[in-house]
Motif scaffolding. Structure first.
Motif, PDB file in Angstrom:
ATOM      1  N   LYS A 186       0.813  -1.211   0.000  1.00  0.00           N
ATOM      2  CA  LYS A 186       0.000   0.000   0.000  1.00  0.00           C
ATOM      3  C   LYS A 186       0.846   1.260   0.000  1.00  0.00           C
ATOM      4  O   LYS A 186       0.334   2.361  -0.134  1.00  0.00           O
ATOM      5  CB  LYS A 186      -0.927   0.010   1.220  1.00  0.00           C
ATOM      6  CG  LYS A 186      -1.977  -1.092   1.223  1.00  0.00           C
ATOM      7  CD  LYS A 186      -2.876  -0.986   2.444  1.00  0.00           C
ATOM      8  CE  LYS A 186      -3.952  -2.055   2.430  1.00  0.00           C
ATOM      9  NZ  LYS A 186      -4.822  -1.973   3.639  1.00  0.00           N
ATOM     10  N   LYS A 187       2.165   1.093   0.204  1.00  0.00           N
ATOM     11  CA  LYS A 187       3.107   2.216   0.276  1.00  0.00           C
ATOM     12  C   LYS A 187       2.705   3.168   1.403  1.00  0.00           C
ATOM     13  O   LYS A 187       2.611   4.389   1.209  1.00  0.00           O
ATOM     14  CB  LYS A 187       3.208   2.929  -1.064  1.00  0.00           C
ATOM     15  CG  LYS A 187       3.805   2.028  -2.146  1.00  0.00           C
ATOM     16  CD  LYS A 187       4.176   2.796  -3.386  1.00  0.00           C
ATOM     17  CE  LYS A 187       4.870   1.885  -4.396  1.00  0.00           C
ATOM     18  NZ  LYS A 187       5.311   2.606  -5.603  1.00  0.00           N
ATOM     19  N   VAL A 188       2.446   2.586   2.541  1.00  0.00           N
ATOM     20  CA  VAL A 188       2.078   3.351   3.723  1.00  0.00           C
ATOM     21  C   VAL A 188       2.978   2.927   4.876  1.00  0.00           C
ATOM     22  O   VAL A 188       3.237   1.740   5.073  1.00  0.00           O
ATOM     23  CB  VAL A 188       0.609   3.124   4.116  1.00  0.00           C
ATOM     24  CG1 VAL A 188       0.273   3.938   5.365  1.00  0.00           C
ATOM     25  CG2 VAL A 188      -0.315   3.507   2.970  1.00  0.00           C
ATOM     26  N   VAL A 189       3.473   3.887   5.618  1.00  0.00           N
ATOM     27  CA  VAL A 189       4.245   3.638   6.829  1.00  0.00           C
ATOM     28  C   VAL A 189       3.440   4.181   8.001  1.00  0.00           C
ATOM     29  O   VAL A 189       2.906   5.291   7.935  1.00  0.00           O
ATOM     30  CB  VAL A 189       5.626   4.293   6.761  1.00  0.00           C
ATOM     31  CG1 VAL A 189       6.380   4.111   8.075  1.00  0.00           C
ATOM     32  CG2 VAL A 189       6.423   3.699   5.604  1.00  0.00           C
ATOM     33  N   TYR A 190       3.373   3.381   9.046  1.00  0.00           N
ATOM     34  CA  TYR A 190       2.555   3.732  10.207  1.00  0.00           C
ATOM     35  C   TYR A 190       3.441   4.033  11.412  1.00  0.00           C
ATOM     36  O   TYR A 190       4.549   3.509  11.548  1.00  0.00           O
ATOM     37  CB  TYR A 190       1.615   2.577  10.558  1.00  0.00           C
ATOM     38  CG  TYR A 190       0.711   2.160   9.437  1.00  0.00           C
ATOM     39  CD1 TYR A 190       1.040   1.075   8.624  1.00  0.00           C
ATOM     40  CD2 TYR A 190      -0.466   2.846   9.178  1.00  0.00           C
ATOM     41  CE1 TYR A 190       0.222   0.684   7.586  1.00  0.00           C
ATOM     42  CE2 TYR A 190      -1.300   2.461   8.134  1.00  0.00           C
ATOM     43  CZ  TYR A 190      -0.952   1.378   7.344  1.00  0.00           C
ATOM     44  OH  TYR A 190      -1.772   1.001   6.315  1.00  0.00           O
ATOM     45  N   LEU A 191       2.917   4.831  12.298  1.00  0.00           N
ATOM     46  CA  LEU A 191       3.536   5.045  13.600  1.00  0.00           C
ATOM     47  C   LEU A 191       2.442   4.887  14.643  1.00  0.00           C
ATOM     48  O   LEU A 191       1.577   5.756  14.780  1.00  0.00           O
ATOM     49  CB  LEU A 191       4.183   6.429  13.706  1.00  0.00           C
ATOM     50  CG  LEU A 191       4.945   6.671  15.009  1.00  0.00           C
ATOM     51  CD1 LEU A 191       6.207   5.793  15.044  1.00  0.00           C
ATOM     52  CD2 LEU A 191       5.339   8.137  15.154  1.00  0.00           C
ATOM     53  N   ARG A 192       2.470   3.752  15.315  1.00  0.00           N
ATOM     54  CA  ARG A 192       1.504   3.505  16.362  1.00  0.00           C
ATOM     55  C   ARG A 192       2.057   4.104  17.644  1.00  0.00           C
ATOM     56  O   ARG A 192       3.150   3.769  18.076  1.00  0.00           O
ATOM     57  CB  ARG A 192       1.290   2.003  16.540  1.00  0.00           C
ATOM     58  CG  ARG A 192       0.376   1.622  17.725  1.00  0.00           C
ATOM     59  CD  ARG A 192      -1.036   2.101  17.529  1.00  0.00           C
ATOM     60  NE  ARG A 192      -1.905   1.655  18.633  1.00  0.00           N
ATOM     61  CZ  ARG A 192      -3.186   1.975  18.743  1.00  0.00           C
ATOM     62  NH1 ARG A 192      -3.767   2.741  17.816  1.00  0.00           N
ATOM     63  NH2 ARG A 192      -3.885   1.528  19.778  1.00  0.00           N
ATOM     64  N   MET A 193       1.277   4.959  18.280  1.00  0.00           N
ATOM     65  CA  MET A 193       1.721   5.660  19.477  1.00  0.00           C
ATOM     66  C   MET A 193       0.798   5.299  20.632  1.00  0.00           C
ATOM     67  O   MET A 193      -0.403   5.608  20.591  1.00  0.00           O
ATOM     68  CB  MET A 193       1.710   7.170  19.230  1.00  0.00           C
ATOM     69  CG  MET A 193       2.501   7.582  18.003  1.00  0.00           C
ATOM     70  SD  MET A 193       2.599   9.373  17.781  1.00  0.00           S
ATOM     71  CE  MET A 193       0.877   9.772  17.527  1.00  0.00           C
ATOM     72  N   ASN A 194       1.362   4.641  21.620  1.00  0.00           N
ATOM     73  CA  ASN A 194       0.608   4.251  22.811  1.00  0.00           C
ATOM     74  C   ASN A 194       1.098   5.028  24.024  1.00  0.00           C
ATOM     75  O   ASN A 194       2.184   5.608  24.011  1.00  0.00           O
ATOM     76  CB  ASN A 194       0.773   2.752  23.071  1.00  0.00           C
ATOM     77  CG  ASN A 194       0.143   1.898  21.993  1.00  0.00           C
ATOM     78  OD1 ASN A 194      -0.871   2.247  21.390  1.00  0.00           O
ATOM     79  ND2 ASN A 194       0.760   0.746  21.729  1.00  0.00           N
ATOM     80  N   ALA A 195       0.291   5.004  25.081  1.00  0.00           N
ATOM     81  CA  ALA A 195       0.673   5.642  26.341  1.00  0.00           C
ATOM     82  C   ALA A 195       1.162   7.070  26.116  1.00  0.00           C
ATOM     83  O   ALA A 195       2.215   7.466  26.611  1.00  0.00           O
ATOM     84  CB  ALA A 195       1.736   4.804  27.052  1.00  0.00           C
ATOM     85  N   LEU A 196       0.385   7.819  25.376  1.00  0.00           N
ATOM     86  CA  LEU A 196       0.812   9.172  25.015  1.00  0.00           C
ATOM     87  C   LEU A 196       0.903  10.076  26.231  1.00  0.00           C
ATOM     88  O   LEU A 196       0.104   9.974  27.188  1.00  0.00           O
ATOM     89  CB  LEU A 196      -0.139   9.745  23.980  1.00  0.00           C
ATOM     90  CG  LEU A 196       0.059   9.186  22.568  1.00  0.00           C
ATOM     91  CD1 LEU A 196      -1.147   9.454  21.692  1.00  0.00           C
ATOM     92  CD2 LEU A 196       1.315   9.763  21.939  1.00  0.00           C
ATOM     93  N   GLU A 197       1.873  10.946  26.180  1.00  0.00           N
ATOM     94  CA  GLU A 197       2.171  11.880  27.259  1.00  0.00           C
ATOM     95  C   GLU A 197       2.087  13.306  26.720  1.00  0.00           C
ATOM     96  O   GLU A 197       2.222  13.516  25.513  1.00  0.00           O
ATOM     97  CB  GLU A 197       3.576  11.605  27.796  1.00  0.00           C
ATOM     98  CG  GLU A 197       3.798  10.181  28.251  1.00  0.00           C
ATOM     99  CD  GLU A 197       5.269   9.877  28.495  1.00  0.00           C
ATOM    100  OE1 GLU A 197       6.118  10.727  28.141  1.00  0.00           O
ATOM    101  OE2 GLU A 197       5.550   8.792  29.035  1.00  0.00           O
ATOM    102  N   PRO A 198       1.862  14.284  27.600  1.00  0.00           N
ATOM    103  CA  PRO A 198       1.821  15.680  27.120  1.00  0.00           C
ATOM    104  C   PRO A 198       3.082  16.067  26.352  1.00  0.00           C
ATOM    105  O   PRO A 198       3.015  16.881  25.424  1.00  0.00           O
ATOM    106  CB  PRO A 198       1.684  16.477  28.421  1.00  0.00           C
ATOM    107  CG  PRO A 198       0.986  15.546  29.351  1.00  0.00           C
ATOM    108  CD  PRO A 198       1.522  14.182  29.019  1.00  0.00           C
TER     109      PRO A 198
END
Length: 127
Positions: A76-88
């Motif tokens: 699909k020519k897509v790169v993902y960035l999964r972000m968990n436990a986000l902080e300010p």
């Protein structure tokens, strides 16, 4: 022409999750590197994560290790960035960047290692 389009940003509360996407067109996923950078107001742009066909292949900044995951769907020519436990402290504009060649680990944090940049997508984490 190579074009990168980042999306998926938004506003979340502390501890929440988001997945950013970087859609890349006109680019061959052969020998390459895709990086995510971020820039908070008043701060310099910093490297967050990189996926490369060279060296250790995956890089994460110290502040996001264990919380963020980079992945790609080459078909699909897509790169993902999964972000968990986000902080300010994760609040920033996030940018994706691409290189036509793999980047060794010692160079992934350098902005000039990348040939193409997308527009930013804003992530805001509130407490």
């Amino acid at each position: 022409d190579v074009q990168l389009q980042a999306s998926g940003g938004g506003s979340v509360q502390v501890g929440g999750s988001l997945t950013l996407s970087c859609k890349i067109s006109g680019f061959t996923f052969d020998d390459y590197a895709i990086g995510w950078f971020r820039q908070a107001p008043g701060k310099e742009r910093e490297a967050v994560s990189c996926l490369s066909t060279t060296d250790v292949r995956l890089y994460y900044g110290d502040s996001v290790k264990g919380r963020f995951t980079i992945s790609s769907d080459n078909a699909k020519k897509v790169v993902y960035l999964r972000m968990n436990a986000l902080e300010p402290e994760d609040t920033a504009a996030y940018y994706c960047a691409a290189s036509h060649r793999g980047i060794i680990t010692s160079q992934v944090r350098r902005e000039d290692s990348y040939d193409y940049w997308g527009q930013g997508t804003q992530v805001t984490v509130s407490s």
